[in-house]
Design a protein around this motif. Sequence first.
Motif, PDB file in Angstrom:
ATOM      1  N   SER A  50      21.692  13.614 -26.722  1.00  0.00           N
ATOM      2  CA  SER A  50      21.965  12.845 -25.515  1.00  0.00           C
ATOM      3  C   SER A  50      20.992  13.289 -24.429  1.00  0.00           C
ATOM      4  N   ARG A  51      20.827  12.448 -23.423  1.00  0.00           N
ATOM      5  CA  ARG A  51      19.946  12.795 -22.309  1.00  0.00           C
ATOM      6  C   ARG A  51      20.385  14.112 -21.664  1.00  0.00           C
ATOM      7  N   ARG A  52      21.691  14.273 -21.446  1.00  0.00           N
ATOM      8  CA  ARG A  52      22.179  15.473 -20.777  1.00  0.00           C
ATOM      9  C   ARG A  52      22.007  16.703 -21.653  1.00  0.00           C
ATOM     10  N   SER A  53      22.214  16.557 -22.967  1.00  0.00           N
ATOM     11  CA  SER A  53      22.029  17.698 -23.869  1.00  0.00           C
ATOM     12  C   SER A  53      20.586  18.181 -23.844  1.00  0.00           C
ATOM     13  N   LEU A  54      19.660  17.238 -23.837  1.00  0.00           N
ATOM     14  CA  LEU A  54      18.250  17.611 -23.767  1.00  0.00           C
ATOM     15  C   LEU A  54      17.939  18.326 -22.456  1.00  0.00           C
ATOM     16  N   GLN A  55      18.453  17.797 -21.360  1.00  0.00           N
ATOM     17  CA  GLN A  55      18.174  18.409 -20.054  1.00  0.00           C
ATOM     18  C   GLN A  55      18.781  19.809 -19.962  1.00  0.00           C
ATOM     19  N   ARG A  56      19.997  19.985 -20.492  1.00  0.00           N
ATOM     20  CA  ARG A  56      20.613  21.313 -20.470  1.00  0.00           C
ATOM     21  C   ARG A  56      19.821  22.298 -21.316  1.00  0.00           C
ATOM     22  N   LEU A  57      19.331  21.834 -22.463  1.00  0.00           N
ATOM     23  CA  LEU A  57      18.530  22.698 -23.329  1.00  0.00           C
ATOM     24  C   LEU A  57      17.271  23.164 -22.597  1.00  0.00           C
ATOM     25  N   LEU A  58      16.622  22.251 -21.890  1.00  0.00           N
ATOM     26  CA  LEU A  58      15.411  22.603 -21.144  1.00  0.00           C
ATOM     27  C   LEU A  58      15.746  23.569 -20.003  1.00  0.00           C
ATOM     28  N   GLU A  59      16.867  23.323 -19.329  1.00  0.00           N
ATOM     29  CA  GLU A  59      17.268  24.212 -18.237  1.00  0.00           C
ATOM     30  C   GLU A  59      17.504  25.636 -18.742  1.00  0.00           C
ATOM     31  N   ARG A  60      18.152  25.753 -19.906  1.00  0.00           N
ATOM     32  CA  ARG A  60      18.394  27.081 -20.473  1.00  0.00           C
ATOM     33  C   ARG A  60      17.101  27.801 -20.816  1.00  0.00           C
ATOM     34  N   ASN A  61      16.055  27.033 -21.052  1.00  0.00           N
ATOM     35  CA  ASN A  61      14.750  27.623 -21.381  1.00  0.00           C
ATOM     36  C   ASN A  61      13.822  27.701 -20.169  1.00  0.00           C
ATOM     37  N   GLY A  62      14.400  27.497 -18.983  1.00  0.00           N
ATOM     38  CA  GLY A  62      13.642  27.697 -17.762  1.00  0.00           C
ATOM     39  C   GLY A  62      12.604  26.653 -17.456  1.00  0.00           C
TER      40      GLY A  62
END
Length: 333
Positions: free
Chosen positions: A260-272
């Motif tokens: 999902s769009r949000r899952s991708l964004q959260r994954l990127l956020e966790r990786n800084g």
Amino acid sequence: MALRISGVTRASALGPIAEFMDRQGGSITRVLNDVDLPFALLEHRDLVVPLREQFRLLERAARETGDDFFGARLGQVVRSRELSRFGAWACAGPTLREAIRRAHAGIGVMLQTATVLRFTQTDESALWSIEFVEPECEGRHHNELLGISYMIDVIRSYAGASWHPNTVFTALAKSERRAPLEDVFRCNISHGHAVTAVSFNAALLDCPRTAVNRAEGEGAPEAELPPERDALATIGAVVDLALHEDYPRVDWVSAKMGLSRRSLQRLLERNGTSFGELVEQSLCRRAIVRLGDHGTAITEIALELGYSDAAHFTRAFRRWTGMPPSAYRQSLT
């Protein structure tokens, strides 16, 4: 629960699919439009494509041509030595045994991730199998039959062009028709197995390369694929793919990765990082490659990359590298 990132493959794994579909009366244009993939993958064979999207493309191509075994028939016109540099490297092994060893060592680095090759041998028989470690997706069986076709072609590089397997084992249901695939592979077909595999006489393992194969050589190395567990590198590769069609969109990239769009964004956020930062990195990489072509004007490169004019591109490139594109290009001479 950790997100599972899609495996990836090179566009070259599809073989000559456009020409094949044309002969079969289908339209690769319709297929690519329907699965929403860029036409650039037909020309830039080193492009990285999510493995699940290759499954979907093959399934749509099967419906376009009305062929329930499209992957198997496409596999009859593929050549392993044309399978990016991976195929040439594997088939440069002095014997079939060494070619199989090379294929196992190189597939996840050079050609396709989320893919497991296994080999077993008894005194007289050898079994070589392929399995995709990828969430279930339509079109999987087409990719399995295409993959086993490449493996059969590797064996023929040593056993000779007229060689045929003893048996091809498939993961299709036991009730599935065998006759169409027996006509394609010209050997016994056995359905209902855990993985797709080919069996052959173990004596072939020590066969040397054919004269044609010896003349082709290994070719130059390609850039490595993003490692399976490197989420940022994998997302970056899909952003690079998107850039060949238009300015990358987060919804497109997330859908191609099965997120999902949000899952991708959260994954990127966790990786800084963020999607915008990945796009900037992709644009910078593409700009550097294009600036190496001195016959292409900087304004043309700017438009290719989605900028309205050279001035906006110049400001962005200076931000990325600390110099304007004209100075960077001059530094290459």
